[in-house]
Write an enzyme that holds these catalytic residues in place. Structure first.
Site, mmCIF file in Angstrom:
data_model
loop_
_atom_site.group_PDB
_atom_site.id
_atom_site.type_symbol
_atom_site.label_atom_id
_atom_site.label_comp_id
_atom_site.label_asym_id
_atom_site.label_seq_id
_atom_site.Cartn_x
_atom_site.Cartn_y
_atom_site.Cartn_z
ATOM 1 C CE LYS A 128 -5.603 15.659 -1.752
ATOM 2 N NZ LYS A 128 -5.122 14.095 -2.032
ATOM 3 C CB SER B 110 -4.953 9.442 -8.588
ATOM 4 O OG SER B 110 -4.135 10.530 -8.213
ATOM 5 C CG ASP C 199 -1.931 7.690 0.301
ATOM 6 O OD1 ASP C 199 -0.849 8.589 0.255
ATOM 7 O OD2 ASP C 199 -2.564 7.528 -0.482
ATOM 8 C CG ASP D 235 -1.569 1.420 1.693
ATOM 9 O OD1 ASP D 235 -2.270 1.751 0.750
ATOM 10 O OD2 ASP D 235 -1.361 1.818 2.679
HETATM 11 MG MG LIG Z 1 -2.915 3.180 3.672
#
Ligand SMILES: [Mg+2]
Length: 232
Positions: free
Chosen positions: A78, A118, A10, A8
């Protein structure tokens, strides 16, 4: 025998959520909105994966009209702010990540990314943290805008598994959040969970292994991960 590690992004590779939150707030201000997402609110909003989906959820729960064109404009603003912040300042990889990546590559494991974020955000972060050749480190990348359903749906993991050409039990996922753990498990991929700032309260019990941070990541852990198919 594990042949690939799927990360992953983030919260797992880097603590990006505070930068995302700041970018949302700056975009709101730039578009003349009086919205402001503080840390407790953002922790709640993170249960909705995907930036556009998060904005829509925020608008509808406050009785507003979630106009897709407006949300797209807001989200684009953003993303531009976020990628600018990441590319200029650089968001460091979490302590322990680089050593684990290097060890996995030295062992000949394939490395991949499965994220809800993204493609421009991935490029900004990894180009800054690993250099312009980061695709040599992560040749397979599944992004949120490449699949129909975001985590906790398994779609992005299914995509990455197809591109890797590997069965899920040959892979291990590294995730920091409940939605991430659920997504990997739904695709049949066992999970090493690493807690992050924003996932400190998440139920990560679906993970095969849970670590308080990324510094505990090691190749030895991969042998402790039992394929889901062998579990009762
Ligand atoms: Mg995460």
């Amino acid at each position: 025998m594990i042949e690939a590690v799927i990360f992953d992004l983030d919260g797992t590779l880097a603590e990006t959520e505070e930068i995302h939150r700041g970018a949302f707030n700056r975009a709101f201000a730039d578009l003349g909105l009086e919205w402001r997402w503080d840390v407790p609110l953002y922790r709640e909003l993170l249960k909705v994966t995907g930036g556009k989906e998060r904005i829509a959820h925020f608008i509808t729960t406050n009785g507003g009209d979630a106009d897709p064109a407006f949300i797209a404009e807001l989200h684009k603003a953003k993303t531009a702010i976020y990628t600018g912040l990441v590319a200029s300042g650089g968001v460091p990889l979490r302590p322990g990540i680089k050593a684990f990546i290097d060890a996995a590559r030295a062992r000949g494991l394939a490395l991949a990314i499965a994220t809800t974020t993204s493609a421009p955000n991935i490029e900004a972060l990894l180009g800054s943290a690993l250099g312009p050749d980061w695709r040599e480190v992560f040749p397979v990348v599944g992004a949120g805008d490449m699949v129909a359903r975001k985590k906790p749906a398994p779609d992005v993991y299914d995509l990455v598994l197809r591109e890797l050409g590997l069965a899920p039990e040959r892979c291990v996922a590294v995730e920091d959040s409940r939605n991430g753990v659920l997504a990997a498990r739904a695709a049949g991929v066992p999970v090493i969970a690493v807690r992050s700032t924003y996932s400190s309260g998440d139920d990560l019990s679906g993970a095969a292994v849970e670590l308080p941070d990324c510094e505990g990541l090691s190749l030895n852990l991969l042998t402790q991960v039992t394929p889901l198919s062998l579990r009762s």
